[in-house]
Design a protein around this motif. Sequence first.
Motif, PDB file in Angstrom:
ATOM      1  N   GLU A 165      -6.989  -9.948  -0.796  1.00 56.60           N
ATOM      2  CA  GLU A 165      -7.421  -8.800  -0.324  1.00 56.60           C
ATOM      3  C   GLU A 165      -7.238  -7.631  -1.181  1.00 56.60           C
ATOM      4  OE1 GLU A 165      -7.998  -5.873   3.557  1.00 56.60           O
ATOM      5  OE2 GLU A 165      -6.306  -7.479   3.454  1.00 56.60           O
ATOM      6  N   LEU A 166      -8.120  -7.034  -1.929  1.00 57.30           N
ATOM      7  CA  LEU A 166      -7.839  -5.946  -2.650  1.00 57.30           C
ATOM      8  C   LEU A 166      -8.875  -4.765  -2.267  1.00 57.30           C
ATOM      9  CD1 LEU A 166      -8.454  -7.916  -6.186  1.00 57.30           C
ATOM     10  CD2 LEU A 166      -6.394  -7.437  -4.898  1.00 57.30           C
ATOM     11  N   ASP A 167      -7.964  -3.691  -2.149  1.00 63.14           N
ATOM     12  CA  ASP A 167      -8.617  -2.512  -1.417  1.00 63.14           C
ATOM     13  C   ASP A 167      -8.182  -1.214  -2.361  1.00 63.14           C
ATOM     14  OD1 ASP A 167      -9.499  -0.745   0.145  1.00 63.14           O
ATOM     15  OD2 ASP A 167      -8.491  -1.168   1.777  1.00 63.14           O
ATOM     16  N   LYS A 184       0.708  -1.185   0.047  1.00 71.92           N
ATOM     17  CA  LYS A 184       0.048  -0.109   0.166  1.00 71.92           C
ATOM     18  C   LYS A 184       0.961   1.222   0.163  1.00 71.92           C
ATOM     19  CE  LYS A 184      -3.741   2.452   2.315  1.00 71.92           C
ATOM     20  NZ  LYS A 184      -4.742   2.575   3.348  1.00 71.92           N
ATOM     21  N   ILE A 185       0.909   2.141  -1.069  1.00 69.35           N
ATOM     22  CA  ILE A 185       1.792   3.081  -1.079  1.00 69.35           C
ATOM     23  C   ILE A 185       0.663   4.368  -1.681  1.00 69.35           C
ATOM     24  CG2 ILE A 185       3.800   2.408  -1.441  1.00 69.35           C
ATOM     25  CD1 ILE A 185       3.749   2.871  -4.397  1.00 69.35           C
ATOM     26  N   SER A 189      -3.429  -2.535  -2.083  1.00 67.06           N
ATOM     27  CA  SER A 189      -4.181  -1.524  -1.968  1.00 67.06           C
ATOM     28  C   SER A 189      -3.881  -0.202  -2.807  1.00 67.06           C
ATOM     29  CB  SER A 189      -4.061  -1.076  -0.459  1.00 67.06           C
ATOM     30  OG  SER A 189      -4.630  -1.968   0.556  1.00 67.06           O
ATOM     31  N   SER A 190      -4.786   0.494  -3.308  1.00 63.78           N
ATOM     32  CA  SER A 190      -4.374   1.713  -4.144  1.00 63.78           C
ATOM     33  C   SER A 190      -3.374   1.459  -5.431  1.00 63.78           C
ATOM     34  CB  SER A 190      -3.926   2.718  -3.200  1.00 63.78           C
ATOM     35  OG  SER A 190      -4.847   2.922  -2.089  1.00 63.78           O
ATOM     36  N   CYS A 191      -3.400   0.388  -6.097  1.00 67.84           N
ATOM     37  CA  CYS A 191      -2.789   0.240  -7.045  1.00 67.84           C
ATOM     38  C   CYS A 191      -3.115  -0.315  -8.527  1.00 67.84           C
ATOM     39  CB  CYS A 191      -1.465  -0.699  -6.812  1.00 67.84           C
ATOM     40  SG  CYS A 191      -2.093  -2.438  -6.302  1.00 67.84           S
ATOM     41  N   LEU A 192      -2.723  -0.300  -9.743  1.00 73.81           N
ATOM     42  CA  LEU A 192      -3.196  -0.696 -10.797  1.00 73.81           C
ATOM     43  C   LEU A 192      -2.711  -2.145 -11.124  1.00 73.81           C
ATOM     44  CD1 LEU A 192      -2.960   2.561 -10.884  1.00 73.81           C
ATOM     45  CD2 LEU A 192      -3.185   2.152 -13.278  1.00 73.81           C
ATOM     46  N   ILE A 193      -3.721  -2.970 -11.468  1.00 71.77           N
ATOM     47  CA  ILE A 193      -3.355  -4.611 -11.463  1.00 71.77           C
ATOM     48  C   ILE A 193      -3.663  -4.968 -12.957  1.00 71.77           C
ATOM     49  CG2 ILE A 193      -3.833  -6.732 -10.812  1.00 71.77           C
ATOM     50  CD1 ILE A 193      -4.747  -5.604  -8.101  1.00 71.77           C
ATOM     51  N   TYR A 194      -2.573  -5.388 -13.518  1.00 71.85           N
ATOM     52  CA  TYR A 194      -2.509  -5.995 -14.840  1.00 71.85           C
ATOM     53  C   TYR A 194      -1.707  -7.205 -15.056  1.00 71.85           C
ATOM     54  CZ  TYR A 194      -4.348  -1.280 -15.962  1.00 71.85           C
ATOM     55  OH  TYR A 194      -5.119  -0.132 -16.000  1.00 71.85           O
ATOM     56  N   PRO A 195      -2.279  -8.314 -14.673  1.00 69.55           N
ATOM     57  CA  PRO A 195      -1.393  -9.522 -14.903  1.00 69.55           C
ATOM     58  C   PRO A 195      -1.217  -9.847 -16.312  1.00 69.55           C
ATOM     59  CG  PRO A 195      -3.553  -9.882 -13.581  1.00 69.55           C
ATOM     60  CD  PRO A 195      -3.460  -8.456 -14.346  1.00 69.55           C
ATOM     61  N   THR A 236     -13.642   0.570  -5.695  1.00 66.00           N
ATOM     62  CA  THR A 236     -14.669   1.740  -6.139  1.00 66.00           C
ATOM     63  C   THR A 236     -14.844   1.673  -7.484  1.00 66.00           C
ATOM     64  OG1 THR A 236     -12.460   2.924  -6.467  1.00 66.00           O
ATOM     65  CG2 THR A 236     -13.629   3.210  -4.026  1.00 66.00           C
ATOM     66  N   VAL A 237     -14.211   0.701  -8.196  1.00 70.12           N
ATOM     67  CA  VAL A 237     -14.599   0.694  -9.600  1.00 70.12           C
ATOM     68  C   VAL A 237     -15.830   0.130  -9.781  1.00 70.12           C
ATOM     69  CG1 VAL A 237     -13.715  -0.192 -11.949  1.00 70.12           C
ATOM     70  CG2 VAL A 237     -12.062   0.658 -10.219  1.00 70.12           C
ATOM     71  N   GLU A 238     -16.636   0.436 -10.837  1.00 64.40           N
ATOM     72  CA  GLU A 238     -18.111   0.123 -11.038  1.00 64.40           C
ATOM     73  C   GLU A 238     -17.931  -0.898 -11.993  1.00 64.40           C
ATOM     74  OE1 GLU A 238     -22.623   1.240 -12.146  1.00 64.40           O
ATOM     75  OE2 GLU A 238     -20.989   2.848 -12.014  1.00 64.40           O
ATOM     76  N   PHE A 239     -18.515  -2.362 -11.618  1.00 67.19           N
ATOM     77  CA  PHE A 239     -18.567  -3.548 -12.443  1.00 67.19           C
ATOM     78  C   PHE A 239     -20.198  -3.772 -12.679  1.00 67.19           C
ATOM     79  CE2 PHE A 239     -14.908  -5.249  -9.568  1.00 67.19           C
ATOM     80  CZ  PHE A 239     -14.016  -4.588 -10.757  1.00 67.19           C
TER      81      PHE A 239
END
Length: 403
Positions: free
Chosen positions: A146-148, A103-104, A126-132, A175-178
Motif C-alpha cells: 500500500e502506497l499512499d 506514516k509521519i 505514506s507521505s515519504c520518498l522512496i528510492y530503493p 498524487t505524482v503524475e505518471f
Amino acid sequence: MDNILMHLTIRDAVKTSILSKQWRYKWANLPQLIFDDKLWQELERNWKSARIKFTSILYQVLLFHRGPITKFALTIPELRSCSEIDHLIYFLSKNDVKEFTFKIQKGHKLSSLLFMCLQLKHLSLSSCLIYPPPSFKGFNRLIMLELDDVTIEAEVLIKLISSCPLLEQLVLRITVEFDYLEIDAPMLKLFELKCVTTSVSFKKSPLLEMVSVAADENVLAVGDEFCNFVEFLESVPSLQKLHMSYHFTKLLVPDEIQTMLPFTLNNLKILELSAISLYSLEELSSVLCLIKSSPNLEKLKIEMFAEEVDHATYLLDFLKVQDYSNVLLSRLQEVTLIGIAGTVPEMTLIKLLLEKSSTLKRMVISSKFYKCDDKLVGTLKELNKFLRASPNAEVKFEERIQQ
C-alpha cells in the motif's frame, strides 16, 4: 498476559513492569510494536516536547526488546523526520519484521535499510520518498503493498511491483503524475488505484477479484495493447467486486453508447459507483449497461453527483427505447442509492431494479435534499406504486443528513 499487552499503547505496556516480578519486562517479548496517534496525543498532554519524549521511549524499546518483531507500525502524522527513524529501521531489519506500516510528516526519505527486510509480507507507506538501492532484488514474500501519497518514480514503482511475485493486494493512492504504469502481478487479487496517470496496463492478472479506480482521466491497457474499459473488464474474468469513482464513463468507449456488454460479468457480485450523474447520457447508459450485463449482482451502491440541470429530451428518448425484457437480477439483495432528487432517469432506474430483482431484501434511498418537501413527498408516493418482483423487498427512504 500477551493479549492484554497488545491492547495497550506501547507506553502503557512498558509501565506494566512495575506490577510484579511476573510482569517485569514481559512487554519486551511483544511480537508487535505500535507507535500511533494515541501515544502521541498522550505525550502532547503530559510533556512540553512530545518529540523528545517519543525519542526516549523509542530508544528504551529498542534497548530492552528481545525476540522477533512480526508487526511494526509508526503512524504519527505530526512527527517530523528525524535520524532516530533510520536507527529504528535498522533495528527492524535485524528482527525479521513481517508487517511494516509507516506514516509521519510528508517529506521523509525512507532509509534503504527497509529494503533489507526480506521477510516482509505487508508493507504500507505514506507521505515519504522512496528510492530503493540498485542492489534491491525485490520482496519475495510480500503479499500486500500500500502506497499512499508517496514520492516515487514510475519506473521504480513498476520494478517494485514486478519484483513481488506473491503480491495479492496492491493499493496505490499517488498524487505524482505518471505517463504510464504497468502492473505485472500474476497473483494479484485486489487492486485499488487513485492517481493521475495516462495509462495503466495489466500485464497478466487472471486472479483479479476486486478493482477500485478513482480517476478523472485514465486509459487502460492489457499487455502491450491499449484498450477501453470494456476490453479491460473482459480481461479479468474472476472480477467479483468493482468500484468506480468520478467520471468513470471516460474509461468506456467515448464515441459510442453501450447498451449491453458483448459478454456478461458472471462473477461480479458487488458494484459500487460514486459521483455519478444520470443527467449525462454517457453515464446513464454506462450505469444501465453495467447493471444489465451483471446477472449475478448481489449488492449495488450508487452515489449520485449533485448537479442541477434541466431534463434533456435526449435522455428521455434514450430511456424510452431501452429494452429491459432480457434483464434478470435474480440474486440482487441489497441496493443503496445516495443523493436521489426524484428525476426521471433516477426513477426509471429504481423502477427497473424493483421489477427485475426477485430476491431483493432491502433498498435504501437517500435524498439529495436536507429536508422533506413537496417534491420528495411526490417521489415517495410514486415509489409506492412501482411493482416489486420480490414480495419481501423493504424500501427505506432517508432524508439527507446535514453536515
